[in-house]
Design a protein around this motif. Structure first.
Motif: not given
Length: 200
Positions: A69-85
């Motif tokens: 769960q911790m690994v999935s949460w950490l790898t799920g944080v995406k600062w750089f992915k193409p979206d509006i923000y």
């Protein structure tokens, strides 16, 4: 429990993407069983800190699911992915540089403010209940590839969350209550899950 032996075992449990981006660190002085700092965009290292004196009080399946769960949460944080923000942050930064080059103080302030608002929105999305629920679901999927059934994985993660609260002497926050209710539904322990219209 020998920390180095357990770390090697946990690395085998992790998905390949987790082994590339996260690192397990023994931290006997911390009060939490397992902890990780929110990943910053400028720091690629994503350490997971474990107090192995407390960690050994959990069963092996509980430890597996907590780590996943911790690994999935950490790898799920995406600062750089193409979206509006991310686009707004980039546009704001570029605009800020252009306005600074032209010595336009108001333009720099507006562009900087726009970037800050968008960056805060990205940070808040990655800290939301939705990100935790997504990490739970991802951990259960990975656990299924490690020999657990979906129901077993949900039960082990649920019991791990409850066991950690007892070990640390803490009470559940709102996000943990939502997660536990969702896990109970997946594990078949409750007919009531979280509503689909739940505002994450």
């Amino acid at each position: 429990m020998e920390p180095n032996v357990e770390i090697r075992r946990l690395l085998d449990v992790m998905p390949a993407s987790g082994r590339m981006t996260t690192k397990i660190v023994s931290k006997p002085e911390q009060a939490k069983v397992i902890d990780a700092s929110f990943p910053q965009p400028w720091n690629q290292a994503r350490p997971i800190y474990i107090n192995f004196d407390l960690w050994r009080r959990l069963t092996k399946p509980q430890r597996d699911l907590l780590l996943l769960q911790m690994v999935s949460w950490l790898t799920g944080v995406k600062w750089f992915k193409p979206d509006i923000y991310q686009g707004v942050v980039l546009a704001g930064l570029l605009g800020g540089f252009l306005e600074a080059a032209q010595s336009d103080v108001v333009g720099v302030a507006v562009a900087g403010g726009l970037s800050a608002i968008a960056a805060f929105r990205i940070w808040r999305t990655n800290k939301s209940q939705e990100s935790e629920l997504n990490a739970d679901a991802a951990a259960i999927k990975i656990a299924q590839r490690r020999g657990y059934s979906e129901v077993e994985a949900a039960q082990h993660l649920l019991s791990a969350i409850e066991a950690v609260a007892k070990i640390e002497g803490s009470s559940f926050n709102f996000t943990e209550l939502i997660r536990c209710q969702n896990l109970r539904a997946i594990a078949g322990l409750s007919p009531v899950g979280i509503p689909e219209s739940y505002d994450k």
